[in-house]
Write a protein that holds these residues in place. Structure first.
Motif, short mmCIF file in Angstrom:
data_model
loop_
_atom_site.label_atom_id
_atom_site.label_comp_id
_atom_site.label_asym_id
_atom_site.label_seq_id
_atom_site.Cartn_x
_atom_site.Cartn_y
_atom_site.Cartn_z
N ARG A 58 -26.49 -2.75 14.65
CA ARG A 58 -25.47 -2.15 15.52
C ARG A 58 -24.85 -0.91 14.88
NH1 ARG A 58 -20.12 -4.94 18.35
NH2 ARG A 58 -19.50 -3.06 19.49
N TYR A 59 -24.54 -0.99 13.59
CA TYR A 59 -23.92 0.16 12.93
C TYR A 59 -24.91 1.32 12.74
CZ TYR A 59 -19.51 -2.20 12.02
OH TYR A 59 -18.29 -2.83 12.17
N ALA A 60 -26.20 1.01 12.69
CA ALA A 60 -27.20 2.06 12.52
C ALA A 60 -27.54 2.77 13.82
CB ALA A 60 -28.47 1.46 11.91
N GLU A 61 -27.14 2.17 14.94
CA GLU A 61 -27.52 2.72 16.25
C GLU A 61 -26.76 3.99 16.61
OE1 GLU A 61 -28.99 -1.31 18.62
OE2 GLU A 61 -26.92 -0.60 18.84
N SER A 62 -25.59 4.20 16.01
CA SER A 62 -24.78 5.37 16.38
C SER A 62 -24.03 5.87 15.16
CB SER A 62 -23.79 5.02 17.49
OG SER A 62 -22.90 4.00 17.07
N THR A 63 -23.55 7.09 15.25
CA THR A 63 -22.80 7.68 14.15
C THR A 63 -21.53 6.90 13.89
OG1 THR A 63 -23.68 9.86 14.69
CG2 THR A 63 -21.71 9.79 13.31
N ALA A 64 -20.86 6.49 14.96
CA ALA A 64 -19.60 5.74 14.82
C ALA A 64 -19.53 4.67 15.90
CB ALA A 64 -18.41 6.67 14.92
N VAL A 65 -19.35 3.43 15.49
CA VAL A 65 -19.15 2.33 16.44
C VAL A 65 -17.70 2.28 16.88
CG1 VAL A 65 -19.23 -0.18 16.72
CG2 VAL A 65 -21.09 1.01 15.54
N TRP A 66 -16.79 2.53 15.93
CA TRP A 66 -15.35 2.47 16.20
C TRP A 66 -14.74 3.86 16.13
CZ3 TRP A 66 -15.58 -2.09 18.04
CH2 TRP A 66 -16.30 -3.11 17.40
N SER A 67 -13.48 3.97 16.50
CA SER A 67 -12.81 5.27 16.59
C SER A 67 -12.55 5.92 15.24
CB SER A 67 -11.48 5.13 17.33
OG SER A 67 -10.55 4.39 16.54
N GLY A 68 -12.45 5.10 14.19
CA GLY A 68 -12.06 5.61 12.88
C GLY A 68 -10.57 5.51 12.64
N SER B 124 -21.98 -6.08 6.71
CA SER B 124 -22.98 -5.05 6.95
C SER B 124 -22.98 -3.99 5.85
CB SER B 124 -22.72 -4.36 8.30
OG SER B 124 -23.52 -3.21 8.43
N ALA B 125 -24.10 -3.86 5.17
CA ALA B 125 -24.23 -2.80 4.16
C ALA B 125 -24.19 -1.43 4.80
CB ALA B 125 -25.55 -2.99 3.40
N VAL B 126 -24.70 -1.31 6.02
CA VAL B 126 -24.66 -0.03 6.73
C VAL B 126 -23.22 0.38 7.00
CG1 VAL B 126 -25.33 1.20 8.84
CG2 VAL B 126 -26.93 -0.41 7.76
N ALA B 127 -22.41 -0.56 7.47
CA ALA B 127 -21.01 -0.28 7.73
C ALA B 127 -20.29 0.12 6.44
CB ALA B 127 -20.33 -1.49 8.35
N LEU B 128 -20.57 -0.59 5.37
CA LEU B 128 -19.90 -0.29 4.11
C LEU B 128 -20.27 1.08 3.57
CD1 LEU B 128 -20.18 -3.80 2.42
CD2 LEU B 128 -18.09 -2.71 3.27
N ASP B 129 -21.51 1.49 3.74
CA ASP B 129 -21.91 2.84 3.33
C ASP B 129 -21.13 3.89 4.12
OD1 ASP B 129 -23.70 1.90 1.46
OD2 ASP B 129 -25.48 2.16 2.73
N LYS B 130 -21.00 3.67 5.42
CA LYS B 130 -20.22 4.59 6.25
C LYS B 130 -18.76 4.61 5.81
CE LYS B 130 -22.90 4.37 10.56
NZ LYS B 130 -22.81 4.14 12.02
N ALA B 131 -18.21 3.42 5.57
CA ALA B 131 -16.80 3.32 5.18
C ALA B 131 -16.55 4.03 3.85
CB ALA B 131 -16.40 1.85 5.07
N ALA B 132 -17.45 3.86 2.90
CA ALA B 132 -17.29 4.53 1.60
C ALA B 132 -17.33 6.04 1.76
CB ALA B 132 -18.37 4.05 0.64
N ALA B 133 -18.21 6.52 2.63
CA ALA B 133 -18.29 7.97 2.87
C ALA B 133 -17.00 8.48 3.52
CB ALA B 133 -19.49 8.29 3.74
#
Length: 206
Positions: free
Chosen positions: A10-20, A65-74
Protein backbone atom coordinates in the motif's frame (compact mmCIF):
# COMPACT_ATOMS: atom_id res chain seq x y z
CA UNK A 1 -0.65 -11.90 2.37
CA UNK A 2 1.08 -10.96 5.61
CA UNK A 3 0.31 -7.71 7.42
CA UNK A 4 3.77 -6.37 6.56
CA UNK A 5 3.37 -7.24 2.88
CA UNK A 6 -0.07 -5.62 2.75
CA UNK A 7 1.21 -2.34 4.19
CA UNK A 8 4.46 -2.34 2.20
CA UNK A 9 2.41 -2.75 -0.97
CA UNK A 10 0.00 0.00 0.00
CA UNK A 11 2.74 2.47 0.87
CA UNK A 12 4.64 1.66 -2.33
CA UNK A 13 1.61 2.31 -4.53
CA UNK A 14 1.73 6.10 -4.17
CA UNK A 15 4.04 8.90 -3.15
CA UNK A 16 1.92 9.66 -0.09
CA UNK A 17 -0.86 7.61 1.48
CA UNK A 18 -1.59 10.21 4.17
CA UNK A 19 -1.58 14.01 4.18
CA UNK A 20 1.67 14.38 6.09
CA UNK A 21 -0.08 16.52 8.71
CA UNK A 22 -0.36 15.44 12.33
CA UNK A 23 -3.69 13.97 13.39
CA UNK A 24 -5.94 16.73 14.67
CA UNK A 25 -6.82 14.76 17.80
CA UNK A 26 -3.15 14.38 18.70
CA UNK A 27 -2.51 18.10 18.29
CA UNK A 28 -5.58 18.95 20.37
CA UNK A 29 -4.85 16.53 23.20
CA UNK A 30 -1.07 16.91 23.41
CA UNK A 31 -0.51 20.57 22.53
CA UNK A 32 -0.54 21.76 26.15
CA UNK A 33 1.59 18.94 27.59
CA UNK A 34 5.18 19.46 28.69
CA UNK A 35 7.36 17.67 26.12
CA UNK A 36 9.15 14.54 27.24
CA UNK A 37 9.57 11.12 25.67
CA UNK A 38 6.94 9.91 23.22
CA UNK A 39 6.12 6.62 21.51
CA UNK A 40 4.11 6.77 18.27
CA UNK A 41 2.56 3.39 17.41
CA UNK A 42 1.75 2.79 13.76
CA UNK A 43 3.51 5.94 12.64
CA UNK A 44 2.99 5.46 8.90
CA UNK A 45 4.77 8.16 6.92
CA UNK A 46 5.67 10.05 10.09
CA UNK A 47 3.25 12.98 10.29
CA UNK A 48 2.59 12.67 14.04
CA UNK A 49 6.16 11.75 14.96
CA UNK A 50 7.57 14.75 13.10
CA UNK A 51 5.04 17.10 14.68
CA UNK A 52 5.96 15.82 18.13
CA UNK A 53 9.68 16.19 17.45
CA UNK A 54 9.15 19.74 16.19
CA UNK A 55 7.41 20.53 19.48
CA UNK A 56 10.25 19.33 21.66
CA UNK A 57 9.44 15.68 22.23
CA UNK A 58 12.05 12.93 22.09
CA UNK A 59 10.24 10.54 19.78
CA UNK A 60 10.38 6.82 19.10
CA UNK A 61 8.07 5.84 16.23
CA UNK A 62 7.25 2.39 14.99
CA UNK A 63 5.46 0.78 12.08
CA UNK A 64 5.22 -2.68 10.55
CA UNK A 65 6.02 -1.36 7.07
CA UNK A 66 9.64 -0.83 6.10
CA UNK A 67 8.44 1.20 3.12
CA UNK A 68 6.51 3.55 5.40
CA UNK A 69 9.47 3.91 7.73
CA UNK A 70 11.80 4.81 4.87
CA UNK A 71 9.37 7.53 3.80
CA UNK A 72 8.99 8.75 7.38
CA UNK A 73 12.76 8.95 7.88
CA UNK A 74 13.11 10.97 4.67
CA UNK A 75 10.35 13.35 5.77
CA UNK A 76 11.96 13.78 9.19
CA UNK A 77 15.30 14.62 7.55
CA UNK A 78 13.57 17.17 5.34
CA UNK A 79 11.94 18.70 8.43
CA UNK A 80 15.28 18.84 10.25
CA UNK A 81 14.14 16.74 13.21
CA UNK A 82 15.42 13.54 14.79
CA UNK A 83 13.10 10.58 15.32
CA UNK A 84 14.07 7.05 16.31
CA UNK A 85 12.16 5.01 13.73
CA UNK A 86 11.87 1.30 14.52
CA UNK A 87 10.22 -1.52 12.61
CA UNK A 88 7.97 -3.68 14.78
CA UNK A 89 5.13 -6.07 14.19
CA UNK A 90 3.53 -5.02 17.46
CA UNK A 91 2.00 -8.43 18.00
CA UNK A 92 5.48 -9.97 18.03
CA UNK A 93 7.77 -7.20 19.34
CA UNK A 94 7.37 -3.87 21.06
CA UNK A 95 9.72 -0.90 21.63
CA UNK A 96 11.60 -1.12 24.91
CA UNK A 97 11.27 1.35 27.74
CA UNK A 98 8.59 3.63 29.14
CA UNK A 99 7.40 6.96 27.79
CA UNK A 100 5.71 10.16 28.93
CA UNK A 101 3.31 9.85 26.00
CA UNK A 102 2.19 6.74 24.15
CA UNK A 103 0.03 7.51 21.12
CA UNK A 104 -2.01 5.01 19.10
CA UNK A 105 -3.79 6.93 16.35
CA UNK A 106 -6.22 4.77 14.37
CA UNK A 107 -4.20 1.62 14.99
CA UNK A 108 -6.00 -1.39 13.48
CA UNK A 109 -3.68 -4.36 12.91
CA UNK A 110 -4.65 -6.84 10.20
CA UNK A 111 -2.80 -9.80 11.68
CA UNK A 112 -3.89 -12.46 14.14
CA UNK A 113 -2.96 -10.44 17.23
CA UNK A 114 -5.98 -8.64 18.71
CA UNK A 115 -5.83 -4.85 18.89
CA UNK A 116 -6.63 -5.14 22.60
CA UNK A 117 -3.37 -7.03 23.21
CA UNK A 118 -1.34 -4.27 21.55
CA UNK A 119 -3.16 -1.58 23.53
CA UNK A 120 -2.38 -3.48 26.75
CA UNK A 121 1.31 -3.30 25.81
CA UNK A 122 0.86 0.39 25.04
CA UNK A 123 -0.55 1.02 28.52
CA UNK A 124 2.33 -0.90 30.11
CA UNK A 125 4.76 1.42 28.28
CA UNK A 126 3.40 4.58 29.92
CA UNK A 127 5.72 6.05 32.56
CA UNK A 128 4.37 7.32 35.90
CA UNK A 129 2.72 10.68 35.25
CA UNK A 130 2.49 9.87 31.53
CA UNK A 131 -0.39 9.82 29.06
CA UNK A 132 -1.86 7.09 26.88
CA UNK A 133 -3.81 8.52 23.94
CA UNK A 134 -5.88 6.22 21.75
CA UNK A 135 -7.84 7.57 18.80
CA UNK A 136 -10.22 5.27 16.96
CA UNK A 137 -13.09 5.15 14.51
CA UNK A 138 -16.74 4.43 15.23
CA UNK A 139 -17.74 4.03 11.58
CA UNK A 140 -16.21 3.84 8.11
CA UNK A 141 -17.36 7.32 7.13
CA UNK A 142 -16.82 7.87 3.39
CA UNK A 143 -14.21 5.09 3.15
CA UNK A 144 -16.35 1.94 3.34
CA UNK A 145 -15.12 0.64 -0.01
CA UNK A 146 -11.43 1.13 0.84
CA UNK A 147 -11.81 -0.49 4.25
CA UNK A 148 -13.16 -3.71 2.74
CA UNK A 149 -9.62 -4.55 1.60
CA UNK A 150 -8.40 -4.15 5.18
CA UNK A 151 -10.32 -7.19 6.34
CA UNK A 152 -12.74 -7.46 9.23
CA UNK A 153 -12.56 -4.43 11.50
CA UNK A 154 -14.67 -3.82 14.58
CA UNK A 155 -15.07 -0.41 16.14
CA UNK A 156 -15.63 -0.86 19.89
CA UNK A 157 -17.17 2.03 21.74
CA UNK A 158 -14.83 4.04 24.02
CA UNK A 159 -16.07 2.35 27.20
CA UNK A 160 -15.18 -1.06 25.73
CA UNK A 161 -11.70 0.13 24.75
CA UNK A 162 -11.18 1.53 28.23
CA UNK A 163 -12.35 -1.70 29.88
CA UNK A 164 -9.99 -3.69 27.65
CA UNK A 165 -7.02 -1.74 28.99
CA UNK A 166 -7.57 -3.35 32.43
CA UNK A 167 -6.23 -0.29 34.21
CA UNK A 168 -5.44 -0.91 37.87
CA UNK A 169 -7.75 1.03 40.17
CA UNK A 170 -6.01 3.90 41.92
CA UNK A 171 -3.13 3.95 39.43
CA UNK A 172 -4.79 5.75 36.51
CA UNK A 173 -6.90 8.85 35.87
CA UNK A 174 -9.37 8.88 33.00
CA UNK A 175 -9.20 12.25 31.27
CA UNK A 176 -11.34 11.50 28.21
CA UNK A 177 -13.47 8.59 27.10
CA UNK A 178 -15.90 9.76 24.45
CA UNK A 179 -16.94 9.92 20.82
CA UNK A 180 -16.84 13.03 18.66
CA UNK A 181 -17.83 14.08 15.17
CA UNK A 182 -15.37 15.31 12.58
CA UNK A 183 -15.36 16.23 8.92
CA UNK A 184 -13.11 14.20 6.66
CA UNK A 185 -12.67 14.49 2.93
CA UNK A 186 -13.72 11.30 1.18
CA UNK A 187 -12.02 9.67 -1.80
CA UNK A 188 -13.91 12.07 -4.08
CA UNK A 189 -12.66 15.09 -2.14
CA UNK A 190 -16.10 15.88 -0.73
CA UNK A 191 -16.21 16.50 3.06
CA UNK A 192 -18.22 13.92 4.99
CA UNK A 193 -19.07 13.43 8.64
CA UNK A 194 -17.36 10.66 10.57
CA UNK A 195 -17.58 9.61 14.20
CA UNK A 196 -14.30 8.97 16.01
CA UNK A 197 -13.44 8.19 19.62
CA UNK A 198 -10.81 9.43 22.04
CA UNK A 199 -9.40 7.60 25.06
CA UNK A 200 -6.97 9.68 27.11
CA UNK A 201 -5.72 8.28 30.41
CA UNK A 202 -2.91 9.31 32.72
CA UNK A 203 -0.84 6.97 34.87
CA UNK A 204 -0.66 8.61 38.28
CA UNK A 205 2.78 9.56 39.62
CA UNK A 206 4.19 7.22 42.23
Amino acid sequence: MTDATYWDTRYAESTAVWSGDANAALVHEVGDLTPGTALDLGCGEGGDAIWLARHGWTVTATDISAVALDKAAAHAAEAGVTVDFQRHDLGASFPAGTYDLVSAQFLYPRGDVPREQILLAAAAAVAPGGILLIEGHQDFGPFAEQHRSHGDISFPVPAEVLAGLRLAEGEWEVLRCETHDRLQNGPDGVPAHRTDSTIKVRRLPR
